[in-house]
Motif scaffolding. Structure first.
Motif, PDB file in Angstrom:
ATOM      1  N   MET A  65      19.624  -3.895  -3.411  1.00 50.53           N
ATOM      2  CA  MET A  65      18.281  -3.512  -2.994  1.00 50.53           C
ATOM      3  C   MET A  65      17.262  -3.642  -4.124  1.00 50.53           C
ATOM      4  SD  MET A  65      18.214  -2.763   0.230  1.00 50.53           S
ATOM      5  CE  MET A  65      16.743  -1.777   0.475  1.00 50.53           C
ATOM      6  N   LYS A  66      17.736  -3.669  -5.358  1.00 52.39           N
ATOM      7  CA  LYS A  66      16.815  -3.787  -6.494  1.00 52.39           C
ATOM      8  C   LYS A  66      16.333  -5.218  -6.702  1.00 52.39           C
ATOM      9  CE  LYS A  66      18.848   0.112  -9.029  1.00 52.39           C
ATOM     10  NZ  LYS A  66      19.612   0.511 -10.243  1.00 52.39           N
ATOM     11  N   GLU A  67      17.045  -6.177  -6.101  1.00 53.51           N
ATOM     12  CA  GLU A  67      16.687  -7.579  -6.281  1.00 53.51           C
ATOM     13  C   GLU A  67      15.388  -7.909  -5.556  1.00 53.51           C
ATOM     14  OE1 GLU A  67      19.881 -10.136  -5.164  1.00 53.51           O
ATOM     15  OE2 GLU A  67      21.411  -8.929  -6.173  1.00 53.51           O
ATOM     16  N   PHE A  68      14.617  -8.808  -6.144  1.00 54.14           N
ATOM     17  CA  PHE A  68      13.339  -9.223  -5.554  1.00 54.14           C
ATOM     18  C   PHE A  68      13.594 -10.420  -4.640  1.00 54.14           C
ATOM     19  CE2 PHE A  68       9.186 -11.241  -5.293  1.00 54.14           C
ATOM     20  CZ  PHE A  68       8.339 -10.157  -5.172  1.00 54.14           C
ATOM     21  N   LYS A  69      13.890 -10.106  -3.370  1.00 54.83           N
ATOM     22  CA  LYS A  69      14.148 -11.163  -2.400  1.00 54.83           C
ATOM     23  C   LYS A  69      13.660 -10.723  -1.028  1.00 54.83           C
ATOM     24  CE  LYS A  69      18.944  -9.718  -1.521  1.00 54.83           C
ATOM     25  NZ  LYS A  69      20.343 -10.163  -1.457  1.00 54.83           N
ATOM     26  N   PHE A  70      13.515 -11.682  -0.143  1.00 55.41           N
ATOM     27  CA  PHE A  70      12.929 -11.442   1.180  1.00 55.41           C
ATOM     28  C   PHE A  70      13.652 -10.328   1.937  1.00 55.41           C
ATOM     29  CE2 PHE A  70      12.460 -12.254   5.725  1.00 55.41           C
ATOM     30  CZ  PHE A  70      11.088 -12.426   5.839  1.00 55.41           C
ATOM     31  N   ASP A  71      14.974 -10.327   1.897  1.00 58.24           N
ATOM     32  CA  ASP A  71      15.780  -9.361   2.647  1.00 58.24           C
ATOM     33  C   ASP A  71      15.579  -7.930   2.176  1.00 58.24           C
ATOM     34  OD1 ASP A  71      16.733 -11.388   4.139  1.00 58.24           O
ATOM     35  OD2 ASP A  71      18.803 -11.304   3.429  1.00 58.24           O
ATOM     36  N   ASN A  72      15.012  -7.739   1.000  1.00 62.35           N
ATOM     37  CA  ASN A  72      14.767  -6.397   0.503  1.00 62.35           C
ATOM     38  C   ASN A  72      13.377  -5.875   0.856  1.00 62.35           C
ATOM     39  OD1 ASN A  72      17.297  -6.086  -0.549  1.00 62.35           O
ATOM     40  ND2 ASN A  72      16.731  -6.604  -2.651  1.00 62.35           N
ATOM     41  N   PHE A  73      12.602  -6.699   1.533  1.00 63.04           N
ATOM     42  CA  PHE A  73      11.284  -6.264   2.001  1.00 63.04           C
ATOM     43  C   PHE A  73      11.193  -6.294   3.526  1.00 63.04           C
ATOM     44  CE2 PHE A  73      10.569  -7.667  -2.334  1.00 63.04           C
ATOM     45  CZ  PHE A  73       9.753  -6.654  -2.840  1.00 63.04           C
ATOM     46  N   PHE A  74      12.030  -7.101   4.163  1.00 67.33           N
ATOM     47  CA  PHE A  74      12.046  -7.201   5.616  1.00 67.33           C
ATOM     48  C   PHE A  74      13.495  -7.150   6.112  1.00 67.33           C
ATOM     49  CE2 PHE A  74       8.112  -9.338   4.404  1.00 67.33           C
ATOM     50  CZ  PHE A  74       7.205  -8.828   5.312  1.00 67.33           C
ATOM     51  N   GLU A  75      13.693  -6.471   7.246  1.00 68.84           N
ATOM     52  CA  GLU A  75      14.983  -6.504   7.917  1.00 68.84           C
ATOM     53  C   GLU A  75      14.958  -7.674   8.890  1.00 68.84           C
ATOM     54  OE1 GLU A  75      18.294  -6.700   9.237  1.00 68.84           O
ATOM     55  OE2 GLU A  75      18.099  -5.102   7.739  1.00 68.84           O
ATOM     56  N   THR A  76      15.692  -8.717   8.559  1.00 67.49           N
ATOM     57  CA  THR A  76      15.603  -9.959   9.338  1.00 67.49           C
ATOM     58  C   THR A  76      16.048  -9.782  10.791  1.00 67.49           C
ATOM     59  OG1 THR A  76      17.797 -10.576   8.482  1.00 67.49           O
ATOM     60  CG2 THR A  76      15.882 -11.451   7.333  1.00 67.49           C
ATOM     61  N   LYS A  77      16.971  -8.864  11.059  1.00 63.88           N
ATOM     62  CA  LYS A  77      17.436  -8.671  12.421  1.00 63.88           C
ATOM     63  C   LYS A  77      16.358  -8.103  13.337  1.00 63.88           C
ATOM     64  CE  LYS A  77      22.322  -8.100  11.275  1.00 63.88           C
ATOM     65  NZ  LYS A  77      23.514  -7.228  11.360  1.00 63.88           N
ATOM     66  N   VAL A  78      15.355  -7.471  12.737  1.00 63.96           N
ATOM     67  CA  VAL A  78      14.278  -6.837  13.511  1.00 63.96           C
ATOM     68  C   VAL A  78      13.117  -7.794  13.742  1.00 63.96           C
ATOM     69  CG1 VAL A  78      12.608  -4.920  13.474  1.00 63.96           C
ATOM     70  CG2 VAL A  78      14.931  -4.545  12.708  1.00 63.96           C
ATOM     71  N   ILE A  79      13.023  -8.850  12.964  1.00 65.27           N
ATOM     72  CA  ILE A  79      11.870  -9.756  13.034  1.00 65.27           C
ATOM     73  C   ILE A  79      11.670 -10.361  14.426  1.00 65.27           C
ATOM     74  CG2 ILE A  79      10.968 -11.966  12.201  1.00 65.27           C
ATOM     75  CD1 ILE A  79      11.881 -11.196   9.404  1.00 65.27           C
ATOM     76  N   PRO A  80      12.708 -10.837  15.120  1.00 68.78           N
ATOM     77  CA  PRO A  80      12.463 -11.433  16.444  1.00 68.78           C
ATOM     78  C   PRO A  80      11.767 -10.485  17.425  1.00 68.78           C
ATOM     79  CG  PRO A  80      14.638 -12.041  15.669  1.00 68.78           C
ATOM     80  CD  PRO A  80      14.122 -11.026  14.710  1.00 68.78           C
ATOM     81  N   ILE A  81      12.296  -9.275  17.611  1.00 68.89           N
ATOM     82  CA  ILE A  81      11.668  -8.345  18.557  1.00 68.89           C
ATOM     83  C   ILE A  81      10.311  -7.885  18.038  1.00 68.89           C
ATOM     84  CG2 ILE A  81      12.744  -6.235  17.631  1.00 68.89           C
ATOM     85  CD1 ILE A  81      12.005  -7.071  21.339  1.00 68.89           C
ATOM     86  N   SER A  82      10.150  -7.812  16.719  1.00 68.43           N
ATOM     87  CA  SER A  82       8.865  -7.414  16.134  1.00 68.43           C
ATOM     88  C   SER A  82       7.794  -8.477  16.364  1.00 68.43           C
ATOM     89  CB  SER A  82       9.020  -7.153  14.628  1.00 68.43           C
ATOM     90  OG  SER A  82       9.929  -6.100  14.391  1.00 68.43           O
ATOM     91  N   MET A  83       8.181  -9.755  16.332  1.00 67.06           N
ATOM     92  CA  MET A  83       7.229 -10.837  16.596  1.00 67.06           C
ATOM     93  C   MET A  83       6.736 -10.777  18.038  1.00 67.06           C
ATOM     94  SD  MET A  83       8.940 -14.050  14.548  1.00 67.06           S
ATOM     95  CE  MET A  83       7.728 -15.197  15.183  1.00 67.06           C
ATOM     96  N   CYS A  84       7.643 -10.528  18.958  1.00 68.65           N
ATOM     97  CA  CYS A  84       7.256 -10.372  20.366  1.00 68.65           C
ATOM     98  C   CYS A  84       6.304  -9.190  20.518  1.00 68.65           C
ATOM     99  CB  CYS A  84       8.501 -10.176  21.222  1.00 68.65           C
ATOM    100  SG  CYS A  84       8.159  -9.948  22.981  1.00 68.65           S
ATOM    101  N   CYS A  85       6.644  -8.086  19.851  1.00 70.21           N
ATOM    102  CA  CYS A  85       5.821  -6.876  19.921  1.00 70.21           C
ATOM    103  C   CYS A  85       4.437  -7.110  19.301  1.00 70.21           C
ATOM    104  CB  CYS A  85       6.541  -5.737  19.199  1.00 70.21           C
ATOM    105  SG  CYS A  85       5.942  -4.100  19.654  1.00 70.21           S
ATOM    106  N   MET A  86       4.376  -7.900  18.228  1.00 71.11           N
ATOM    107  CA  MET A  86       3.107  -8.196  17.583  1.00 71.11           C
ATOM    108  C   MET A  86       2.140  -8.883  18.555  1.00 71.11           C
ATOM    109  SD  MET A  86       2.378 -10.643  14.259  1.00 71.11           S
ATOM    110  CE  MET A  86       2.808 -12.130  15.179  1.00 71.11           C
ATOM    111  N   ILE A  87       2.646  -9.818  19.359  1.00 66.92           N
ATOM    112  CA  ILE A  87       1.801 -10.509  20.338  1.00 66.92           C
ATOM    113  C   ILE A  87       1.302  -9.532  21.392  1.00 66.92           C
ATOM    114  CG2 ILE A  87       1.709 -12.364  22.043  1.00 66.92           C
ATOM    115  CD1 ILE A  87       3.956 -13.754  20.458  1.00 66.92           C
ATOM    116  N   ILE A  88       2.188  -8.630  21.833  1.00 67.97           N
ATOM    117  CA  ILE A  88       1.789  -7.598  22.797  1.00 67.97           C
ATOM    118  C   ILE A  88       0.695  -6.717  22.206  1.00 67.97           C
ATOM    119  CG2 ILE A  88       2.562  -5.506  23.988  1.00 67.97           C
ATOM    120  CD1 ILE A  88       3.552  -7.964  25.384  1.00 67.97           C
ATOM    121  N   TYR A  89       0.836  -6.358  20.934  1.00 67.02           N
ATOM    122  CA  TYR A  89      -0.159  -5.501  20.275  1.00 67.02           C
ATOM    123  C   TYR A  89      -1.498  -6.228  20.110  1.00 67.02           C
ATOM    124  CZ  TYR A  89       2.330  -1.214  19.097  1.00 67.02           C
ATOM    125  OH  TYR A  89       2.965   0.005  19.171  1.00 67.02           O
TER     126      TYR A  89
END
Length: 406
Positions: free
Chosen positions: A202-226
């Motif tokens: 978790m201390k490493e500076f990489k994408f996976d430590n700032f975003f949970e990739t498994k949540v991105i698909p449903i979050s993208m759909c939700c973003m359009i709804i919002y």
């Protein structure tokens, strides 16, 4: 024999729901009046006042991207404590603001504290709700936001009409004090203990430590709804004035909130028993119909009917997508899951008004809302491609991961 349900209404569940209510109450108390405060106090232009209003959301978004990474390392309860203290300090700063620049800075800092609190409360609530009642629990928890949506704007307008802007700051300070005073009653949470390997990762500076990739698909759909939902929230006042339905529009969010409050517990139980697809497909369709009704309103009852239909559709989408994001995430990355989900919803609420504002000169309000209704309907396909068609496989994997973690 019917199996006994896991206990939902625990002391911790109630306390975290109250903490979330107080955070959003402060948010709506200020959101509804801050542009007027900026223009009357500092003779700001509408554009500057708009920046002072929206910078809060940007501050929250900025902090969400960081706090999800840190939360697993410092602990959920400590994170919430730090957010409440930070919120109290930034609320006090409003009393010393003497320029529009300082106001923008304070709003950004206050937004950061809001991002910490709401990400922490969302993560804690997901960790204490029994897995077999997750949809129902998140639906009940979401009522704290609905109550704040109804009460906050009303109180903000009432206080400014009968008092002063400083009284709004006093009210927000009081909410922070109450938040701090009830925190000691929160139990010592059974937080996920990260392994040395997980902490190091978790201390490493990489994408996976700032975003949970498994949540991105449903979050993208939700973003359009919002984005679609924000078009209603942002322009309901000017739209209702243009079509001469101001009186009816003043009750729009009351009807909306009432329908959400009544239907959410039922939606949550259906989510747990029937699965997300049984909720999401009809909810997206209903949401699209609600915007269509709103776009074609010529009478007061149509505005109110649209509020009811939108409340049914959007309320179901909101609680269900949050439950989905929790279900697909390993326990030790729950903080990242919540920060990712809320970051995408913040983006939707933030860019939505800008996008539809650019459309209005070309399509008018009714045309713009029809376009939003079509975009909402297209989300049926978006949801299917990003999540719906993979539901059975995802749920099996997530249940296995949660069992392993437990």
């Amino acid at each position: 024999m019917v199996p006994k349900k896991s206990k939902l209404w625990t002391k911790d569940f109630i306390i975290i729901s109250i903490e979330n209510l107080l955070a959003f109450l402060s948010f709506y108390l200020l959101m509804i009046v801050i542009s007027g405060y900026a223009m009357s106090k500092f003779d700001s232009s509408p554009g500057e006042a708009g920046i002072a209003t929206s910078i809060f959301v940007i501050g929250g978004l900025f902090m969400r991207l960081l706090i999800g990474k840190w939360m697993g390392q410092i602990g959920y309860k400590k994170t919430l404590y730090s957010g409440i203290i930070f919120s109290f300090i930034t609320t006090l700063l409003y009393f010393g603001v003497n320029s529009i620049i300082l106001l923008v800075i304070v709003r950004f800092l206050h937004g950061m504290s809001f991002g910490i609190i709401t990400t922490a409360t969302g993560t804690i609530i997901a960790s204490i709700i029994p897995m077999d009642r997750r949809g129902e629990g998140i639906s009940y928890y979401g009522l704290s936001l609905i109550l704040a949506t109804a009460v906050g704007p009303f109180l903000g307008i009432f206080i400014t009409q009968n008092g002063s802007f400083n009284m709004i700051f006093v009210a927000c300070t009081i909410t922070s004090i109450i938040s701090f005073l009830i925190m000691p009653f929160l139990s010592s949470l059974n937080e996920m203990e990260l392994t040395a390997e997980q902490l190091e990762e978790m201390k490493e500076f990489k994408f996976d430590n700032f975003f949970e990739t498994k949540v991105i698909p449903i979050s993208m759909c939700c973003m359009i709804i919002y984005i679609c939902y924000s078009s209603v929230v942002s322009f309901v006042a000017v739209y209702s004035q243009e079509i001469n339905l101001i009186s009816a529009a003043s009750f729009f969010f009351i009807v909306y909130g009432a329908v959400v409050a009544i239907t959410r517990p039922v939606i949550g139980r259906l989510f747990d028993s029937k699965g997300e697809n049984s909720i999401m497909y009809p909810a997206i369709l209903i949401f699209s119909i609600g915007i269509t009704l709103f776009s074609q309103a010529h009478h007061g009852y149509t505005i109110l009917l649209a509020g009811a239909v939108l409340g049914l559709g959007f309320g179901a989408i909101q609680s269900s997508t949050q439950a989905i994001s929790v279900n697909v995430t390993p326990q030790h990355r729950m903080g990242l899951a919540n920060s990712t989900y809320f970051a995408f919803t913040d983006i939707g609420m933030g860019i939505g008004p800008l996008l539809v504002g650019l459309m209005i000169p070309f399509f008018g309000y009714r045309g713009m809302y029809m376009v939003m209704a079509i975009v909402a309907a297209v989300c049926l396909l978006v949801y299917y491609l990003l999540h719906g068609k993979k539901v059975h496989w995802i749920n099996e994997m997530s249940v296995h991961e949660h069992v392993v973690m437990d």
